[in-house]
Design a protein around this motif. Structure first.
Motif, PDB file in Angstrom:
ATOM      1  N   THR A  56       0.782  -1.225   0.061  1.00 44.20           N
ATOM      2  CA  THR A  56      -0.015  -0.186  -0.093  1.00 44.20           C
ATOM      3  C   THR A  56       0.959   1.234  -0.044  1.00 44.20           C
ATOM      4  OG1 THR A  56      -1.635  -0.950   1.347  1.00 44.20           O
ATOM      5  CG2 THR A  56      -1.871   1.336   1.088  1.00 44.20           C
ATOM      6  N   ASP A  57       1.846   1.355   1.010  1.00 40.85           N
ATOM      7  CA  ASP A  57       2.826   2.196   0.854  1.00 40.85           C
ATOM      8  C   ASP A  57       3.359   2.676  -0.458  1.00 40.85           C
ATOM      9  OD1 ASP A  57       2.061   2.760   3.345  1.00 40.85           O
ATOM     10  OD2 ASP A  57       3.857   1.798   4.450  1.00 40.85           O
ATOM     11  N   MET A  58       3.902   1.559  -1.257  1.00 42.18           N
ATOM     12  CA  MET A  58       4.467   1.752  -2.386  1.00 42.18           C
ATOM     13  C   MET A  58       3.559   2.190  -3.469  1.00 42.18           C
ATOM     14  SD  MET A  58       6.010  -1.313  -5.015  1.00 42.18           S
ATOM     15  CE  MET A  58       4.169  -1.699  -5.404  1.00 42.18           C
ATOM     16  N   MET A  59       2.286   1.834  -3.366  1.00 36.94           N
ATOM     17  CA  MET A  59       1.199   2.419  -4.461  1.00 36.94           C
ATOM     18  C   MET A  59       0.955   3.832  -4.204  1.00 36.94           C
ATOM     19  SD  MET A  59       0.296  -0.016  -6.282  1.00 36.94           S
ATOM     20  CE  MET A  59      -1.231   0.600  -6.967  1.00 36.94           C
ATOM     21  N   LEU A  60       1.058   4.187  -2.741  1.00 31.93           N
ATOM     22  CA  LEU A  60       0.957   5.636  -2.630  1.00 31.93           C
ATOM     23  C   LEU A  60       1.920   6.414  -3.038  1.00 31.93           C
ATOM     24  CD1 LEU A  60      -0.575   5.364   1.124  1.00 31.93           C
ATOM     25  CD2 LEU A  60      -1.600   6.413  -0.735  1.00 31.93           C
ATOM     26  N   THR A  61       3.191   5.873  -3.012  1.00 34.81           N
ATOM     27  CA  THR A  61       4.408   6.747  -3.685  1.00 34.81           C
ATOM     28  C   THR A  61       4.222   6.938  -5.399  1.00 34.81           C
ATOM     29  OG1 THR A  61       5.719   4.866  -3.792  1.00 34.81           O
ATOM     30  CG2 THR A  61       5.829   5.795  -1.651  1.00 34.81           C
ATOM     31  N   LEU A  62       3.503   5.955  -5.984  1.00 30.82           N
ATOM     32  CA  LEU A  62       3.507   6.232  -7.163  1.00 30.82           C
ATOM     33  C   LEU A  62       2.731   7.394  -7.660  1.00 30.82           C
ATOM     34  CD1 LEU A  62       2.336   2.599  -8.290  1.00 30.82           C
ATOM     35  CD2 LEU A  62       4.905   3.615  -8.339  1.00 30.82           C
ATOM     36  N   PRO A 105       0.412  10.561 -13.787  1.00 35.01           N
ATOM     37  CA  PRO A 105       1.098  10.010 -14.969  1.00 35.01           C
ATOM     38  C   PRO A 105       1.035   8.511 -14.992  1.00 35.01           C
ATOM     39  CG  PRO A 105       2.633  11.573 -13.649  1.00 35.01           C
ATOM     40  CD  PRO A 105       1.228  11.322 -13.216  1.00 35.01           C
ATOM     41  N   LEU A 106       0.874   7.899 -14.047  1.00 33.74           N
ATOM     42  CA  LEU A 106       0.553   6.349 -14.249  1.00 33.74           C
ATOM     43  C   LEU A 106      -0.734   6.324 -14.710  1.00 33.74           C
ATOM     44  CD1 LEU A 106       1.768   3.753 -13.336  1.00 33.74           C
ATOM     45  CD2 LEU A 106       0.633   3.949 -11.215  1.00 33.74           C
ATOM     46  N   ARG A 107      -1.811   7.050 -14.672  1.00 36.04           N
ATOM     47  CA  ARG A 107      -2.947   6.842 -15.141  1.00 36.04           C
ATOM     48  C   ARG A 107      -2.950   7.055 -16.826  1.00 36.04           C
ATOM     49  NH1 ARG A 107      -5.472   9.682  -9.962  1.00 36.04           N
ATOM     50  NH2 ARG A 107      -6.720   7.700  -8.965  1.00 36.04           N
ATOM     51  N   LEU A 108      -2.513   8.134 -17.115  1.00 36.02           N
ATOM     52  CA  LEU A 108      -2.042   8.448 -18.523  1.00 36.02           C
ATOM     53  C   LEU A 108      -1.461   7.276 -19.159  1.00 36.02           C
ATOM     54  CD1 LEU A 108      -0.746  12.190 -18.182  1.00 36.02           C
ATOM     55  CD2 LEU A 108      -3.194  11.355 -18.898  1.00 36.02           C
ATOM     56  N   VAL A 109      -0.426   6.690 -18.356  1.00 30.97           N
ATOM     57  CA  VAL A 109       0.318   5.515 -19.199  1.00 30.97           C
ATOM     58  C   VAL A 109      -0.632   4.376 -19.483  1.00 30.97           C
ATOM     59  CG1 VAL A 109       2.004   3.772 -18.767  1.00 30.97           C
ATOM     60  CG2 VAL A 109       2.664   6.115 -18.279  1.00 30.97           C
ATOM     61  N   ALA A 110      -1.303   4.175 -18.368  1.00 35.49           N
ATOM     62  CA  ALA A 110      -2.361   2.957 -18.293  1.00 35.49           C
ATOM     63  C   ALA A 110      -3.443   3.257 -19.625  1.00 35.49           C
ATOM     64  CB  ALA A 110      -3.306   2.887 -16.914  1.00 35.49           C
ATOM     65  N   MET A 111      -3.867   4.188 -19.630  1.00 33.91           N
ATOM     66  CA  MET A 111      -4.967   4.542 -20.644  1.00 33.91           C
ATOM     67  C   MET A 111      -4.408   4.643 -21.838  1.00 33.91           C
ATOM     68  SD  MET A 111      -7.833   6.069 -19.110  1.00 33.91           S
ATOM     69  CE  MET A 111      -8.684   6.850 -20.273  1.00 33.91           C
ATOM     70  N   ALA A 112      -2.851   5.189 -22.135  1.00 28.13           N
ATOM     71  CA  ALA A 112      -2.224   4.822 -23.409  1.00 28.13           C
ATOM     72  C   ALA A 112      -2.344   3.557 -23.797  1.00 28.13           C
ATOM     73  CB  ALA A 112      -0.969   5.628 -23.464  1.00 28.13           C
ATOM     74  N   LEU A 113      -1.955   2.606 -22.968  1.00 31.72           N
ATOM     75  CA  LEU A 113      -1.858   1.042 -23.255  1.00 31.72           C
ATOM     76  C   LEU A 113      -2.868   0.319 -23.439  1.00 31.72           C
ATOM     77  CD1 LEU A 113       1.125   0.436 -20.424  1.00 31.72           C
ATOM     78  CD2 LEU A 113       1.341   0.555 -22.818  1.00 31.72           C
ATOM     79  N   PHE A 114      -3.804   0.709 -22.733  1.00 34.72           N
ATOM     80  CA  PHE A 114      -5.066  -0.336 -22.758  1.00 34.72           C
ATOM     81  C   PHE A 114      -6.485   0.266 -23.417  1.00 34.72           C
ATOM     82  CE2 PHE A 114      -2.578  -1.513 -19.157  1.00 34.72           C
ATOM     83  CZ  PHE A 114      -2.293  -2.785 -19.314  1.00 34.72           C
ATOM     84  N   ARG A 115      -6.421   1.642 -23.672  1.00 42.24           N
ATOM     85  CA  ARG A 115      -7.358   2.315 -24.270  1.00 42.24           C
ATOM     86  C   ARG A 115      -8.015   1.651 -25.711  1.00 42.24           C
ATOM     87  NH1 ARG A 115      -6.935   8.548 -25.276  1.00 42.24           N
ATOM     88  NH2 ARG A 115      -5.082   7.609 -26.417  1.00 42.24           N
ATOM     89  N   ASP A 116      -6.886   1.636 -26.509  1.00 33.91           N
ATOM     90  CA  ASP A 116      -7.498   1.010 -27.796  1.00 33.91           C
ATOM     91  C   ASP A 116      -7.860  -0.362 -28.010  1.00 33.91           C
ATOM     92  OD1 ASP A 116      -6.897   3.345 -29.051  1.00 33.91           O
ATOM     93  OD2 ASP A 116      -4.676   3.014 -29.452  1.00 33.91           O
ATOM     94  N   PRO A 117      -7.075  -1.399 -27.148  1.00 29.64           N
ATOM     95  CA  PRO A 117      -7.695  -2.640 -26.900  1.00 29.64           C
ATOM     96  C   PRO A 117      -9.280  -2.690 -26.444  1.00 29.64           C
ATOM     97  CG  PRO A 117      -5.403  -2.691 -26.502  1.00 29.64           C
ATOM     98  CD  PRO A 117      -5.862  -1.165 -26.433  1.00 29.64           C
ATOM     99  N   LEU A 118      -9.551  -2.090 -25.352  1.00 27.82           N
ATOM    100  CA  LEU A 118     -10.561  -2.122 -24.900  1.00 27.82           C
ATOM    101  C   LEU A 118     -11.709  -1.331 -25.917  1.00 27.82           C
ATOM    102  CD1 LEU A 118      -9.924  -0.915 -21.169  1.00 27.82           C
ATOM    103  CD2 LEU A 118     -10.972  -3.218 -21.988  1.00 27.82           C
ATOM    104  N   ARG A 119     -11.617  -0.502 -26.448  1.00 30.21           N
ATOM    105  CA  ARG A 119     -12.451   0.103 -27.627  1.00 30.21           C
ATOM    106  C   ARG A 119     -12.466  -0.676 -28.806  1.00 30.21           C
ATOM    107  NH1 ARG A 119     -10.410   6.576 -28.117  1.00 30.21           N
ATOM    108  NH2 ARG A 119     -11.243   7.172 -26.194  1.00 30.21           N
TER     109      ARG A 119
END
Length: 270
Positions: A108-114, A118-132
């Motif tokens: 949990t502490d590790m997740m809080l430090t992220l 930026p992490l959401r933007l990276v996740a959106m870029a990686l998975f947005r097109d396959p889900l669409r």
């Protein structure tokens, strides 16, 4: 009775119900297509025909705000359910099962430090097109947005639930359940979980507000829903280029975001 004595909380509840009624029932009364383009009526200010004015393509802002409110509020509540489910589970396991405590809390502490945005933007870029491609443009974007917000928003809830569980498992009713042979799973779900539900409700109200704001941020950055799907955040993003000439294009969606978050925070305080 304590909630009813809190006037700000009652005001927040009334305001939230008013907004919910507006976005759910409003389109049934105000039957204007939010995607209909009328160039001749472009960039008109608020009037009787268009109470919130029109955008640069002549689309009715009131219809778009009501339609976008459905999506923004749906994102807020579904992302909250994901975050609360994960956070409550992690907090219960960490607080009650001692060998898991250090492992889960360090995770949990590790997740809080992220860095979340930026992490959401990276996740959106990686998975947005396959889900669409799998679920369509609008549903694929919805699944992506609520998952990214929910999965990266559970950590504060987990820490609060863990702290409460650590206190509750020392109480007499938990010791009595252990002595009569109740299983750990039964103790956590039937005895401890109902007693931490108050904390979860407060965290849930704050998480709804946070999720709506995060969705607005992602849409404002242009990585949320498709451009033709109005949400409060995408309306702000689209109208930012016209805010000096036609301020109503950003005033009304921004006002709805602010009022909704204010109402939910008042309810959470109550």
């Amino acid at each position: 009775s304590q909630f009813r004595r809190n006037k700000l909380a009652l005001f927040g509840l009334f305001l939230l119900l008013l907004i919910l009624a507006g976005v759910l029932i409003g389109p049934l009364v105000y039957r204007v297509d939010p995607k209909a383009i009328d160039i001749l009526a472009s960039s008109q200010g608020p009037s009787v025909a268009h109470p919130m004015g029109t955008d640069d393509l002549g689309r009715d802002m009131l219809a778009r705000v009501m339609y976008g409110g459905r999506i923004s509020l749906s994102v807020g509540f579904v992302a909250m359910l994901i975050a609360m489910s994960v956070g409550t589970s992690v907090g219960l396991l960490a607080g009650y099962i001692r060998p898991l405590d250090n492992l889960l809390m360090r995770f949990t502490d590790m997740m809080l430090t992220l860095p979340r945005i930026p992490l959401r933007l990276v996740a959106m870029a990686l998975f947005r097109d396959p889900l669409r491609q799998s679920f369509g443009l609008e549903m694929g974007a919805f699944i992506m947005v609520v998952t990214v917000i929910g999965v990266l928003g559970w950590m504060p809830t987990a820490r609060m639930v863990r702290g409460s569980v650590l206190s509750l498992k020392q109480k007499e009713f938990v010791e009595a359940a252990i002595n009569v042979g109740a299983r750990s799973g039964s103790i956590m779900t039937r005895h401890i979980l109902p007693n931490v539900f108050g904390i979860i409700i407060v965290a849930a109200t704050l998480e709804v507000a946070s999720a709506i704001l995060t969705e607005s941020t992602l849409s404002f950055l242009g990585v949320g829903f498709p451009p033709d799907v109005p949400t409060w955040g995408s309306l702000l993003f689209y109208g930012r280029n016209y805010m000096t000439q036609f301020p109503w294009m950003v005033l009304f969606p921004g006002l709805m975001i602010s009022l909704t978050i204010l109402a939910i925070n008042f309810i959470g305080d109550g």
